[in-house]
Enzyme design. Structure first.
Site, PDB file in Angstrom:
ATOM      1  N   SER A   4       7.127  -0.759   2.061  1.00 33.57           N
ATOM      2  CA  SER A   4       6.672  -0.047   3.081  1.00 33.57           C
ATOM      3  C   SER A   4       5.288   0.463   2.905  1.00 33.57           C
ATOM      4  O   SER A   4       4.425  -0.307   2.407  1.00 33.57           O
ATOM      5  CB  SER A   4       7.538   1.135   3.856  1.00 33.57           C
ATOM      6  OG  SER A   4       6.964   1.491   5.061  1.00 33.57           O
ATOM      7  N   GLU A  14      13.530  -5.231  11.018  1.00 30.61           N
ATOM      8  CA  GLU A  14      12.778  -4.046  10.552  1.00 30.61           C
ATOM      9  C   GLU A  14      12.351  -3.011  11.669  1.00 30.61           C
ATOM     10  O   GLU A  14      12.560  -1.955  11.265  1.00 30.61           O
ATOM     11  CB  GLU A  14      11.290  -4.713  10.291  1.00 30.61           C
ATOM     12  CG  GLU A  14      11.190  -5.750   9.077  1.00 30.61           C
ATOM     13  CD  GLU A  14      11.168  -4.806   7.917  1.00 30.61           C
ATOM     14  OE1 GLU A  14      11.108  -3.571   7.864  1.00 30.61           O
ATOM     15  OE2 GLU A  14      11.106  -5.494   6.502  1.00 30.61           O
ATOM     16  N   HIS A  66      14.656  -1.705   8.411  1.00 26.69           N
ATOM     17  CA  HIS A  66      13.465  -1.441   7.278  1.00 26.69           C
ATOM     18  C   HIS A  66      14.037  -0.524   6.312  1.00 26.69           C
ATOM     19  O   HIS A  66      14.745   0.481   6.486  1.00 26.69           O
ATOM     20  CB  HIS A  66      12.324  -0.461   8.191  1.00 26.69           C
ATOM     21  CG  HIS A  66      11.094  -0.299   7.493  1.00 26.69           C
ATOM     22  ND1 HIS A  66      10.341  -1.261   6.963  1.00 26.69           N
ATOM     23  CD2 HIS A  66      10.672   0.959   7.013  1.00 26.69           C
ATOM     24  CE1 HIS A  66       9.327  -0.681   6.413  1.00 26.69           C
ATOM     25  NE2 HIS A  66       9.612   0.502   6.173  1.00 26.69           N
TER      26      HIS A  66
END
Length: 485
Positions: free
Chosen positions: A188, A300, A394
């Site tokens: 990320s 995600e 995610h």
């Protein structure tokens, strides 16, 4: 306990399950007082034995959203946060590959302390270093208007990461690592950092491979960088002695101002620390640059679409934020493509799609650039099945990266069950990644076939419970929407 002698002095750590752990090693001086918003300075020496048995401070930050709330995070929050943790099979001279983990959290939150590299170090015979760095108003705030010493202040968090890599170069041999075989891995915001550091001149030669889990490109300089010094001055009504007044604020006061929206932040090609967009920097380095693995998870955006509590970010906001990153050169192509997607879908689903495209576009763009340059780029889709209602969301690949399923006390929220099957899948995933860290190629005996991502086949590893290769799973239309060939 274990005590070792290093070139910096004697250090006491912890022996745990066949791994030596050294917590809270200072890699730079505390960025406090007159060093606030300044470039990181060398850490002061210590005398006697450094106690490296407790987690260090982490940068001040807001709490995680409820969906990520897990075990209590060790370490106090403090502006004095430039520390790293080392996990090694042995503090010897074996010269193992080194993994430098850059945590995620959107440049807003997160810490090294949440990631236990012990299982990865033990299973794959590597040294895992997890680093803290300045976040939010402390690390990504443009106060260059205060004077020449503050040039590049909007990228101090990135500069901290570079300082940690210098520490690794100079000291990791004392912990069993090879300073000539250093990989930067991040997820990320950490993956965005991995990409950003490709365009940082001061980072060249400090790392040799790159892995970006769900990366977003930073702004390439299209958007104006907000003047945080001016915004703070206006909010506080300061008309003179701005530098002294801002330096005199306590960390708590400054952080409170940030939470009130008085100190805007950014991640951008600033021209001082980060001087080129990732793809351009990769092309410039040619075959001699670091090879790159990049990829994303199937679902995600499933929890990211709800970020923001009772007032989550709407479609207009995420589109304004991410459109210049998804397709910086022809954003109208993405808008045209997006308008035809998800007919009849609600706004949450559409916001989730924008998040997916943010991470996917950066993965494809930069892996293809690395292959074209000659260094090599590889792409993955992470699709290990789960019954979690958020799906393969995610960050769910990180439990596999560190094989949290083999830990007695996991530190991360997992979206997968701890099963023998997932433990074996995690070991295979870690083996492929560390093979790449060791050799610059993720292929090897007993590992999944993983071709480079190139313009001919656009091969992608679908990593699920039966890893396999798919040719161009994204398709021409999606790539055109991202501004790719």
């Amino acid at each position: 306990m274990t005590t070792i002698r290093t070139r910096l002095g004697t250090v006491r750590g912890i022996d745990r399950d066949g791994v030596s752990v050294f917590l809270g090693l200072p890699y730079a001086a505390p960025p406090t007082g007159g060093l606030r918003w300044r470039s990181p300075q060398p850490a002061p020496p210590w005398s006697g034995t450094l106690d490296a048995t407790r987690h260090p401070n982490r940068c001040p930050q807001p709490p995680y959203p409820e969906v990520l709330a897990g075990p209590e995070i060790p370490g106090q929050q403090s502006e004095d946060c430039l520390y790293l943790n080392v996990h090694t099979p042995a503090a010897d001279r074996a010269g193992r590959p080194v993994i430098c983990w850059i945590h995620g959290g959107g440049y807003l939150q997160g810490s090294a302390n949440e990631y236990d590299g012990s299982v990865l170090a033990r299973e794959q015979d590597c040294v895992v270093v997890t680093i803290n760095y300045r976040l939010n108003v402390f690390g990504f705030c443009d106060v260059s208007a205060l004077g020449d010493a503050y040039a590049g202040s909007v990228s101090r968090g990135f500069e901290d990461q570079i300082a940690a890599l210098r520490w690794i170069r100079d000291n990791i041999a004392d912990y069993g690592g090879d300073p000539g075989c250093v990989s930067i891995w991040g997820e990320s915001g950490g993956a965005g950092s991995v990409l950003a550091l490709q365009g940082a001149p001061a980072a060249e030669g400090l790392f040799h491979r790159s892995v970006a889990f769900s990366p977003g490109d930073i702004d390439i300089g299209i958007l104006p960088v907000p003047d945080a010094a001016g915004a703070l001055a206006a909010h506080l009504g300061i008309e003179s002695d701005l530098e002294a007044r801002l330096q005199a604020l306590s960390a708590d006061e400054l952080f409170a101002l940030y939470l009130q929206g008085a100190a805007p932040t950014a991640q951008t090609v600033d021209g001082t620390v980060i001087t080129q967009p990732t793809a351009e920097a990769v092309a410039r380095k040619d075959a001699g640059g670091p090879p790159l693995i990049a990829g994303s998870n199937r679902d995600e955006g499933s929890y990211l679409a709800d970020l923001g509590g009772p007032a989550p970010m709407g479609l207009d906001i995420v589109m304004a934020l991410f459109l210049p990153l998804i397709n910086p050169h022809s954003p109208e192509d993405y808008v045209s493509h997006f308008d035809g997607l998800l007919p009849g879908a609600d706004e949450v689903a559409r916001v989730a799609q924008v998040w997916c495209d943010l991470f996917r576009s950066a993965s494809l763009r930069n892996a293809e650039a690395a292959t074209n340059a000659g260094a090599g780029g590889w792409v993955y889709n992470f699709e290990v099945p789960t019954d979690h209602p958020l799906g393969i969301t995610h960050g769910c690949d990180i439990a596999f990266t560190f094989n949290q399923f083999a830990m007695a006390k996991p530190g991360l929220v997992s979206f997968h069950e701890s099963t023998d099957e997932n433990r074996a899948i995690a070991t295979l995933w870690g083996a492929s990644l560390v093979q790449f860290a060791r050799t610059g190629d993720p292929n090897g005996a007993g590992l999944p076939e993983w071709p480079r991502y190139d313009g001919a086949s656009r091969s992608c590893l679908i990593f699920d419970d039966d890893p396999h290769v798919a040719a161009d799973p994204d398709g021409d239309e999606v790539r055109r929407a991202y501004g790719l060939s």
